[in-house]
Design a protein around this motif. Structure first.
Motif, PDB file in Angstrom:
ATOM      1  N   ALA A 165     -14.280 -13.103  -2.963  1.00 21.80           N
ATOM      2  CA  ALA A 165     -13.538 -11.994  -2.347  1.00 21.80           C
ATOM      3  C   ALA A 165     -13.721 -10.683  -3.102  1.00 21.80           C
ATOM      4  N   ASP A 166     -14.715 -10.642  -4.048  1.00 19.09           N
ATOM      5  CA  ASP A 166     -14.945  -9.366  -4.755  1.00 19.09           C
ATOM      6  C   ASP A 166     -16.152  -8.634  -4.161  1.00 19.09           C
ATOM      7  N   VAL A 167     -16.602  -9.082  -2.964  1.00 19.71           N
ATOM      8  CA  VAL A 167     -17.835  -8.503  -2.383  1.00 19.71           C
ATOM      9  C   VAL A 167     -17.701  -6.996  -2.212  1.00 19.71           C
ATOM     10  N   MET A 168     -16.566  -6.576  -1.621  1.00 22.68           N
ATOM     11  CA  MET A 168     -16.408  -5.134  -1.380  1.00 22.68           C
ATOM     12  C   MET A 168     -16.130  -4.399  -2.690  1.00 22.68           C
ATOM     13  N   GLN A 169     -15.376  -5.029  -3.578  1.00 21.53           N
ATOM     14  CA  GLN A 169     -15.097  -4.369  -4.862  1.00 21.53           C
ATOM     15  C   GLN A 169     -16.396  -4.140  -5.640  1.00 21.53           C
ATOM     16  N   ALA A 170     -17.311  -5.129  -5.536  1.00 15.31           N
ATOM     17  CA  ALA A 170     -18.583  -5.001  -6.271  1.00 15.31           C
ATOM     18  C   ALA A 170     -19.329  -3.745  -5.809  1.00 15.31           C
ATOM     19  N   ARG A 171     -19.209  -3.415  -4.535  1.00 14.69           N
ATOM     20  CA  ARG A 171     -19.886  -2.234  -4.012  1.00 14.69           C
ATOM     21  C   ARG A 171     -19.049  -0.978  -4.165  1.00 14.69           C
ATOM     22  N   PHE A 222     -23.793 -16.773   1.163  1.00 16.21           N
ATOM     23  CA  PHE A 222     -24.388 -16.511  -0.161  1.00 16.21           C
ATOM     24  C   PHE A 222     -23.653 -17.329  -1.201  1.00 16.21           C
ATOM     25  N   GLY A 223     -24.253 -17.415  -2.377  1.00 14.02           N
ATOM     26  CA  GLY A 223     -23.616 -18.120  -3.478  1.00 14.02           C
ATOM     27  C   GLY A 223     -23.314 -19.572  -3.123  1.00 14.02           C
ATOM     28  N   SER A 224     -22.183 -20.066  -3.604  1.00 12.38           N
ATOM     29  CA  SER A 224     -21.906 -21.503  -3.453  1.00 12.38           C
ATOM     30  C   SER A 224     -21.665 -21.880  -1.987  1.00 12.38           C
ATOM     31  N   ASN A 231     -13.531 -15.901   1.533  1.00 13.70           N
ATOM     32  CA  ASN A 231     -12.632 -14.732   1.641  1.00 13.70           C
ATOM     33  C   ASN A 231     -12.334 -14.580   3.127  1.00 13.70           C
ATOM     34  N   LEU A 232     -11.602 -13.541   3.490  1.00 15.77           N
ATOM     35  CA  LEU A 232     -11.147 -13.435   4.890  1.00 15.77           C
ATOM     36  C   LEU A 232     -12.143 -12.641   5.735  1.00 15.77           C
ATOM     37  N   GLY A 233     -13.378 -12.511   5.258  1.00 13.33           N
ATOM     38  CA  GLY A 233     -14.386 -11.821   6.062  1.00 13.33           C
ATOM     39  C   GLY A 233     -14.769 -10.486   5.451  1.00 13.33           C
ATOM     40  N   GLN A 234     -15.599 -10.531   4.390  1.00 11.29           N
ATOM     41  CA  GLN A 234     -16.046  -9.269   3.779  1.00 11.29           C
ATOM     42  C   GLN A 234     -17.537  -9.068   4.044  1.00 11.29           C
ATOM     43  N   LEU A 235     -18.334 -10.075   3.666  1.00 14.78           N
ATOM     44  CA  LEU A 235     -19.768  -9.929   3.957  1.00 14.78           C
ATOM     45  C   LEU A 235     -19.954  -9.867   5.481  1.00 14.78           C
ATOM     46  N   ALA A 236     -19.042 -10.539   6.226  1.00 17.44           N
ATOM     47  CA  ALA A 236     -19.128 -10.553   7.697  1.00 17.44           C
ATOM     48  C   ALA A 236     -19.098  -9.125   8.243  1.00 17.44           C
ATOM     49  N   LEU A 237     -18.373  -8.233   7.575  1.00 14.22           N
ATOM     50  CA  LEU A 237     -18.320  -6.840   8.052  1.00 14.22           C
ATOM     51  C   LEU A 237     -19.716  -6.218   7.981  1.00 14.22           C
ATOM     52  N   GLU A 238     -20.451  -6.561   6.940  1.00 17.55           N
ATOM     53  CA  GLU A 238     -21.818  -6.021   6.798  1.00 17.55           C
ATOM     54  C   GLU A 238     -22.704  -6.652   7.869  1.00 17.55           C
ATOM     55  N   CYS A 294     -24.116  -5.681  17.404  1.00 16.30           N
ATOM     56  CA  CYS A 294     -24.290  -5.319  18.814  1.00 16.30           C
ATOM     57  C   CYS A 294     -25.222  -6.317  19.518  1.00 16.30           C
ATOM     58  N   SER A 295     -26.074  -6.989  18.776  1.00 14.52           N
ATOM     59  CA  SER A 295     -27.005  -7.887  19.495  1.00 14.52           C
ATOM     60  C   SER A 295     -26.538  -9.333  19.402  1.00 14.52           C
ATOM     61  N   SER A 296     -25.684  -9.656  18.434  1.00 16.07           N
ATOM     62  CA  SER A 296     -25.285 -11.059  18.279  1.00 16.07           C
ATOM     63  C   SER A 296     -23.777 -11.156  18.105  1.00 16.07           C
ATOM     64  N   LYS A 297     -23.279 -12.343  18.467  1.00 18.24           N
ATOM     65  CA  LYS A 297     -21.842 -12.608  18.273  1.00 18.24           C
ATOM     66  C   LYS A 297     -21.668 -13.042  16.815  1.00 18.24           C
ATOM     67  N   VAL A 298     -20.780 -12.366  16.105  1.00 16.01           N
ATOM     68  CA  VAL A 298     -20.569 -12.715  14.693  1.00 16.01           C
ATOM     69  C   VAL A 298     -19.273 -13.498  14.574  1.00 16.01           C
ATOM     70  N   VAL A 299     -19.370 -14.682  14.021  1.00 18.70           N
ATOM     71  CA  VAL A 299     -18.202 -15.564  13.886  1.00 18.70           C
ATOM     72  C   VAL A 299     -17.812 -15.631  12.416  1.00 18.70           C
ATOM     73  N   LYS A 300     -16.638 -15.097  12.088  1.00 16.32           N
ATOM     74  CA  LYS A 300     -16.171 -15.140  10.686  1.00 16.32           C
ATOM     75  C   LYS A 300     -15.596 -16.521  10.405  1.00 16.32           C
ATOM     76  N   LEU A 301     -16.067 -17.124   9.318  1.00 15.78           N
ATOM     77  CA  LEU A 301     -15.527 -18.430   8.928  1.00 15.78           C
ATOM     78  C   LEU A 301     -14.959 -18.263   7.525  1.00 15.78           C
ATOM     79  N   GLY A 302     -13.682 -17.871   7.464  1.00 12.05           N
ATOM     80  CA  GLY A 302     -13.097 -17.549   6.160  1.00 12.05           C
ATOM     81  C   GLY A 302     -12.387 -18.739   5.556  1.00 12.05           C
TER      82      GLY A 302
END
Lengths: 286, 89, 394
Positions: C122-128, C282-284, C335-342, C349-357
């Motif tokens: 859950a530190d994906v956004m903080q890292a950036r 990504f990661g584990s 996490n509750l969907g951080q990389l999913a935002l990217e 717009c071209s694909s359905k993105v399914v968050k699996l948090g």
């Protein structure tokens, strides 16, 4: 061009400090002490934090590092440990050093790392226009102490000595010859040295507290200063509301980066064959 | 014959002087004065070379040198260009 | 010399990778689950004449490695969430002053003290974006123990090449698990060293091609007598508040990364050529996702795994190509969907993105990712949706 000016980045002068601000005087004292010792300009590194006083390093012709608020000593620790041969000096203010930087200050002193710290104590936060600091005398006014400062202030030199600094001295921007002498001896101490310079901030501390202009502020500071040798023979009540100037502590002890250097030598002797470390993977990375 | 009185001259960097008056106040021989907000060595001949002004100047704007005999002792006014940062400050 | 094969812990592999890159200075502060890195550096660095310092806090740690890096040494620190938060201001300082440093963030459940021995991502956004202001930074994400070695080594190369802080983002599982690792022959390792000026004459510490150029970097103590400041500064390093100087500096720092994404970005994957359902992890989380993708493939579902090894900058070009045929993208992350935002920004717009948090401090089980894949495969992947992993997906 005068010897003295050769230590400055003259294209960046005049500096930004207000007319009558004591920071220039303290900076000049440091340069004169360095000149007396004939230090090699290429082996001196001056680090500062944030605040009026910390702008000093930008004017000095050494390797200079203007860091984050309160963190000069931590940055300087990295430099000294990576290059123990460099003469590392920190220029900091009373807020930068004893408020946000207090934790790094006491630990640098505890370690007795070879850094000379010049604390330009104008008893206020000048850059942000006059808030009280941990060094503002009780009762004085600041923009955040509109009814008088109710906090007690540090005795910075006692704090430094108690934390482990091995050379501690205090002077003022009035007692400049003494200040130069103290800085010179501090630079020669092979450990953590602290020189506090009580100095005037006419624009904020002076105006807010109606203490007059730079000269009147300097006289106000002079009247509070008592030389430590004289104080030894003065009755206690005479020292009320005064502060001591002069050399306050000089107790050399092993310097941290030198101690670590010996540790490295000891370890390398006992691990004769290990060139690349545990995984030999660092063997060609020198 | 009394020993010949030493003569000093003042190097004044006008562009750096901010007219704070510290040097004027603490000169033991009242040599210095402020003129249009800048220091001048009004009575240079009275200077005893104690360097109080030089040491206390916050702006490195004054320096005292002992004159070697023939050197006249009017102040040497040095013009240092303003640095880029000053426009910003 | 024969390849050395070792059973290594992730944190140990990070340290080995750093040493292979030429690490000579470590400053850190104990914090679970990264402390092994500090302990190993304390043990290994003296053998090589390097220096280990345990500072009084994480702020002191990152400040010290910036100071050491300025003397020309390769410097690193390691921490976890709470310490990483304390390091943010100086991370911005290193970015603005272009000082190469490496920070290993072994993520744990947060926020706050959280669950120190439980993995999270859950530190994906903080890292950036943890530090204030627009700034250039690179974040790498090892997916196994061998990559802890490889990507920490690469982190130093990128830091030295682009004069930026580089974050190696692992988590408690990657950091603590042990795997067999084949270490490369040291003679094959060519660490990248920052480009230095030849002489102090006329040296301008921040002169560089405005279009993402990287200035030459002189070490302190070598006669250059240059100035480094956290204030905006011109080419000579002098502080400057001029608007054109500020604009030019920020855009150059940004362009250092944006103009070099092809060189920086790295990803790996499986089944990406023809997948209709892609899993981005990504990661584990990617370990569980990989076995889920393989199981779905066996059952005739065209699934694929897209695993970014660089999180920031994200390998957008590659993902867009996959999204041309992958109409559904499942993003399992702790996490509750951080990389999913990217992922949504890139392929939404071209694909359905399914968050699996998954936010209960546990790893994904492969069947959780498998269930999400099959769920999408059954309903033909229409409309936006987000499945909840952990308790829900029994």
């Amino acid at each position: 061009m005068s010897e003295f000016l050769s230590y400055f980045r003259q294209d960046r002068l005049p500096h930004i400090w207000c007319p009558g601000c004591g920071h220039g005087t303290v900076t000049g004292a440091l340069v004169r002490a360095i000149d007396r010792l004939g230090l090699d300009k290429n082996k001196v590194c001056v680090v500062s934090g944030i605040g009026c006083s910390s702008r000093a390093v930008g004017y000095l012709d050494f390797d200079t590092l203007h860091t984050a608020h309160g963190r000069a000593l931590a940055f300087a620790t990295g430099i000294k440990m990576a290059r123990p041969d460099l003469k590392v000096i920190v220029m900091t203010g009373d807020g930068d050093c004893t408020a946000i930087g207090g934790n790094h200050f006491i630990h640098a002193a505890r370690r007795n790392i070879g850094i000379t710290t010049i604390v330009m104590n104008n008893e206020t936060y000048g850059m942000t226009s006059g808030q009280f600091s941990p060094m503002t005398p009780k009762g004085m006014l600041g923009t955040t102490a509109p009814y008088g400062n109710v906090e007690r202030s540090f005795d910075l030199c006692e704090l430094a000595k108690a934390a482990g600094a091995t050379y501690v001295g205090r002077s003022t921007s009035y007692h400049v010859p003494l200040l130069i002498d103290l800085i010179e001896k501090a630079l020669q101490n092979d450990g953590f040295s602290v020189v506090e310079a009580v100095t005037q901030c006419p624009t904020y501390l002076g105006r807010k507290n109606k203490l007059g202009d730079a000269v009147q502020l300097l006289n106000w500071i002079k009247d509070q200063a008592v030389n430590v040798k004289a104080a030894a023979v003065m009755p206690k009540e005479k020292l009320e509301g005064k502060f001591l100037i002069g050399e306050l502590h000089n107790g050399p002890a092993p310097e941290y980066s030198a101690e670590y250097g010996e540790l490295i030598a000891r370890v390398q002797r006992s691990f004769e064959n290990v060139k690349g470390g545990l995984w030999e993977c660092a063997s060609n990375s020198d | 014959m009394s020993e010949q009185k030493k003569v000093y001259f003042h190097t004044i960097r006008e562009k750096w002087c901010k007219g704070c008056g510290i040097c004027v106040a603490y000169c033991p021989k009242k040599v210095l004065e402020l003129k249009d907000g800048k220091v001048v060595a009004a009575r240079a001949e009275d200077c005893i070379g104690c360097h109080a002004c030089e040491l206390r100047c916050p702006d490195f704007a004054i320096e005292i040198h002992e004159a070697s005999g023939e050197r006249k002792h009017e102040a040497e006014h040095v013009d240092f260009a303003l640095p880029p940062e000053a426009h910003h400050a | 010399m024969p390849k050395t094969v070792k059973l290594m812990q992730g944190n140990e592999a990070c340290t080995a990778g750093a040493l292979a890159a030429g690490l000579r200075f470590y400053a850190g502060y104990p914090i679970t689950p990264s402390t092994e890195i500090a302990e190993l550096c304390a043990e290994e660095l003296p053998k090589m004449g390097g220096c280990f310092v345990q500072m009084e806090d994480e702020i002191g740690s990152i400040a010290a490695i910036i100071g050491a890096s300025l003397t020309g040494k390769k410097a690193m620190t390691a921490t976890s969430g709470p310490g990483f938060s304390l390091m943010q201001e100086c991370l911005g300082y290193a970015s603005l002053c272009e000082v190469p440093i490496v920070i290993v963030n072994v993520q744990r459940m947060g926020p706050s003290t959280g669950m120190p021995t439980s993995p999270a991502q859950a530190d994906v956004m903080q890292a950036r974006w943890g530090t204030h202001g627009d700034h250039s930074i690179i974040v790498l994400a090892p997916g196994n123990v061998r990559e802890c070695f490889e990507l920490t080594l690469r982190a130093f190369d990128l830091a030295e090449k682009y004069r930026v802080p580089v974050i190696v983002l692992t988590d408690e599982v990657i950091g603590h698990m042990r795997e067999k690792v084949e270490l490369p022959d040291p003679r094959d390792i060519r660490p990248f060293n920052r480009a230095a000026p030849r002489s102090p004459a006329g040296y301008k510490p921040y002169a560089a091609d405005p279009d993402g150029g990287v200035p030459l970097m002189a070490p302190f103590g070598a006669g250059y007598r240059w100035h480094v400041t956290g204030l905006f500064h011109d080419e000579t390093g002098a502080p400057s508040g001029k608007s054109d100087v500020a604009d030019k500096l920020i855009r150059r720092l940004d362009a250092k990364i944006e103009n070099n994404v092809d060189d920086i970005c790295e990803f790996s994957g499986e089944g990406l050529e023809d997948c209709e359902i892609a899993v981005v992890a990504f990661g584990s989380s990617a370990m569980s996702a990989l076995s889920a993708v393989r199981r779905a493939r066996k059952e005739g579902v065209k699934a694929g795994l897209f695993r970014p090894k660089t999180i920031w900058p994200f390998p957008a070009k590659a993902l867009r190509e996959v999204a041309l045929h992958a109409k559904t993208i499942v993003v399992p992350e702790m996490n509750l969907g951080q990389l999913a935002l990217e992922v949504e920004r890139i392929a939404g717009c071209s694909s359905k993105v399914v968050k699996l948090g998954k936010v209960n401090g546990e790893l994904f089980r492969p069947e959780e990712v498998y269930a999400a894949i099959m769920g999408e495969a059954d309903n033909g992947g229409t409309g936006q949706g987000s499945a909840k992993a952990g308790e829900g997906a029994k």
